[in-house]
Write a protein that holds these residues in place. Structure first.
Motif, mmCIF file in Angstrom:
data_model
loop_
_atom_site.group_PDB
_atom_site.id
_atom_site.type_symbol
_atom_site.label_atom_id
_atom_site.label_comp_id
_atom_site.label_asym_id
_atom_site.label_seq_id
_atom_site.Cartn_x
_atom_site.Cartn_y
_atom_site.Cartn_z
ATOM 1 N N LEU A 111 163.389 65.969 54.530
ATOM 2 C CA LEU A 111 163.560 64.944 55.552
ATOM 3 C C LEU A 111 162.674 65.120 56.770
ATOM 4 O O LEU A 111 162.162 64.132 57.309
ATOM 5 N N VAL A 112 162.461 66.341 57.232
ATOM 6 C CA VAL A 112 161.610 66.517 58.412
ATOM 7 C C VAL A 112 160.207 65.976 58.149
ATOM 8 O O VAL A 112 159.551 65.456 59.052
ATOM 9 N N LYS A 113 159.754 66.050 56.917
ATOM 10 C CA LYS A 113 158.426 65.541 56.555
ATOM 11 C C LYS A 113 158.467 64.026 56.373
ATOM 12 O O LYS A 113 157.629 63.307 56.919
ATOM 13 N N GLN A 114 159.417 63.541 55.605
ATOM 14 C CA GLN A 114 159.456 62.114 55.319
ATOM 15 C C GLN A 114 159.862 61.263 56.525
ATOM 16 O O GLN A 114 159.570 60.069 56.562
ATOM 17 N N LEU A 115 160.496 61.852 57.521
ATOM 18 C CA LEU A 115 160.859 61.119 58.736
ATOM 19 C C LEU A 115 159.850 61.343 59.861
ATOM 20 O O LEU A 115 160.110 61.015 61.010
ATOM 21 N N ASP A 116 158.686 61.869 59.529
ATOM 22 C CA ASP A 116 157.602 62.064 60.491
ATOM 23 C C ASP A 116 156.473 61.097 60.141
ATOM 24 O O ASP A 116 155.855 61.188 59.077
ATOM 25 N N TYR A 117 156.225 60.170 61.027
ATOM 26 C CA TYR A 117 155.206 59.140 60.813
ATOM 27 C C TYR A 117 153.824 59.726 60.528
ATOM 28 O O TYR A 117 153.002 59.103 59.864
ATOM 29 N N ARG A 118 153.594 60.935 60.988
ATOM 30 C CA ARG A 118 152.282 61.570 60.825
ATOM 31 C C ARG A 118 152.109 62.216 59.453
ATOM 32 O O ARG A 118 151.010 62.647 59.112
ATOM 33 N N HIS A 119 153.179 62.308 58.671
ATOM 34 C CA HIS A 119 153.116 62.982 57.373
ATOM 35 C C HIS A 119 152.281 62.171 56.381
ATOM 36 O O HIS A 119 152.468 60.969 56.240
ATOM 37 N N ALA A 164 163.083 68.495 66.028
ATOM 38 C CA ALA A 164 161.944 67.755 65.474
ATOM 39 C C ALA A 164 161.474 66.638 66.407
ATOM 40 O O ALA A 164 160.438 66.031 66.159
ATOM 41 N N GLY A 165 162.245 66.369 67.472
ATOM 42 C CA GLY A 165 161.853 65.333 68.422
ATOM 43 C C GLY A 165 162.493 63.979 68.170
ATOM 44 O O GLY A 165 162.155 62.997 68.818
ATOM 45 N N HIS A 166 163.438 63.927 67.233
ATOM 46 C CA HIS A 166 164.140 62.684 66.958
ATOM 47 C C HIS A 166 165.376 62.581 67.859
ATOM 48 O O HIS A 166 165.680 63.502 68.607
ATOM 49 N N GLN A 167 166.079 61.466 67.775
ATOM 50 C CA GLN A 167 167.244 61.223 68.627
ATOM 51 C C GLN A 167 168.519 61.165 67.791
ATOM 52 O O GLN A 167 168.535 60.527 66.736
ATOM 53 N N ILE A 168 169.577 61.809 68.293
ATOM 54 C CA ILE A 168 170.897 61.668 67.679
ATOM 55 C C ILE A 168 171.478 60.361 68.224
ATOM 56 O O ILE A 168 171.808 60.270 69.403
ATOM 57 N N ALA A 169 171.582 59.359 67.378
ATOM 58 C CA ALA A 169 172.057 58.044 67.795
ATOM 59 C C ALA A 169 173.580 57.955 67.782
ATOM 60 O O ALA A 169 174.160 57.177 68.537
ATOM 61 N N ALA A 170 174.213 58.749 66.911
ATOM 62 C CA ALA A 170 175.671 58.771 66.808
ATOM 63 C C ALA A 170 176.059 59.984 65.983
ATOM 64 O O ALA A 170 175.253 60.509 65.205
ATOM 65 N N ARG A 171 177.294 60.411 66.173
ATOM 66 C CA ARG A 171 177.805 61.540 65.386
ATOM 67 C C ARG A 171 179.310 61.362 65.234
ATOM 68 O O ARG A 171 179.995 60.996 66.202
#
Length: 180
Positions: free
Chosen positions: A153-161, A42-49
């Motif tokens: 989540l892919v929709k709600q975490l997309d600023y363009r939604h 989706a173009g987001h970043q994995i900050a930690a796992r």
């Protein structure tokens, strides 16, 4: 109806993924892998796992650490949302929440009903906010992680939604902590 506003700029979100399991390792963490791949796609970043055992205090402590990390915007956990004695992720999340996103669990149940019917009642998926960070607890199956990500989540975490999304209110999540 929801849509993506192609005139708006995509804003990547920094997401931590926590797998809660007494038995999983990095080598066989299918649910964590499912989330990480979808986050990346989706173009987001994995900050930690991380993988933690089903221990309420340890889970809550890690959630707090990530909520205090300015490089993490969202935490998604997978596992520990069921009904058994060892399932404590929901309780750990609620120990940390300042506000619960009640409709997240409801919408997840609706999505799950379309896939697994009445078995959806056995899930206790939850969402909330703490210290300006979104937190979501998902069931431990790859299918549930796919459903939560692909349908919510892919929709709600997309600023363009549109008409609205979680990202656009990031600046206001912690406004109660600012001086007046």
């Amino acid at each position: 109806m929801s849509r993506i506003d192609d005139t708006a700029e995509f804003l990547p979100v920094r997401i931590a993924v926590l797998t809660v399991s007494d038995t999983r390792t990095q080598a066989d963490d299918k649910s964590g892998d499912t989330l990480a791949q979808r986050i990346d796609d989706a173009g987001h970043q994995i900050a930690a796992r991380m993988i933690l055992p089903d221990d309420r205090d340890a889970i809550a402590a890690q959630l707090r650490v990530w909520c205090n990390d300015p490089n993490i915007d969202v935490v998604i956990s997978t596992g520990g949302t069921g009904l058994t004695g060892r399932d404590v992720s929901v309780e750990a999340h609620r120990d940390v929440y300042e506000k619960e996103i009640d409709a997240f669990g409801t919408v997840f149940t609706i999505v799950s009903m379309q896939k697994i019917g009445t078995s959806a009642v056995q899930s206790r998926a939850t969402g909330g906010v703490a210290n300006g960070t979104y937190l979501f607890a998902l069931p431990g199956s790859p299918g549930a992680c796919k459903d939560a990500w692909d349908e919510i989540l892919v929709k709600q975490l997309d600023y363009r939604h549109r008409p609205c999304n979680f990202v656009e209110i990031f600046p206001r999540l912690a406004e109660h902590q600012r001086r007046k």
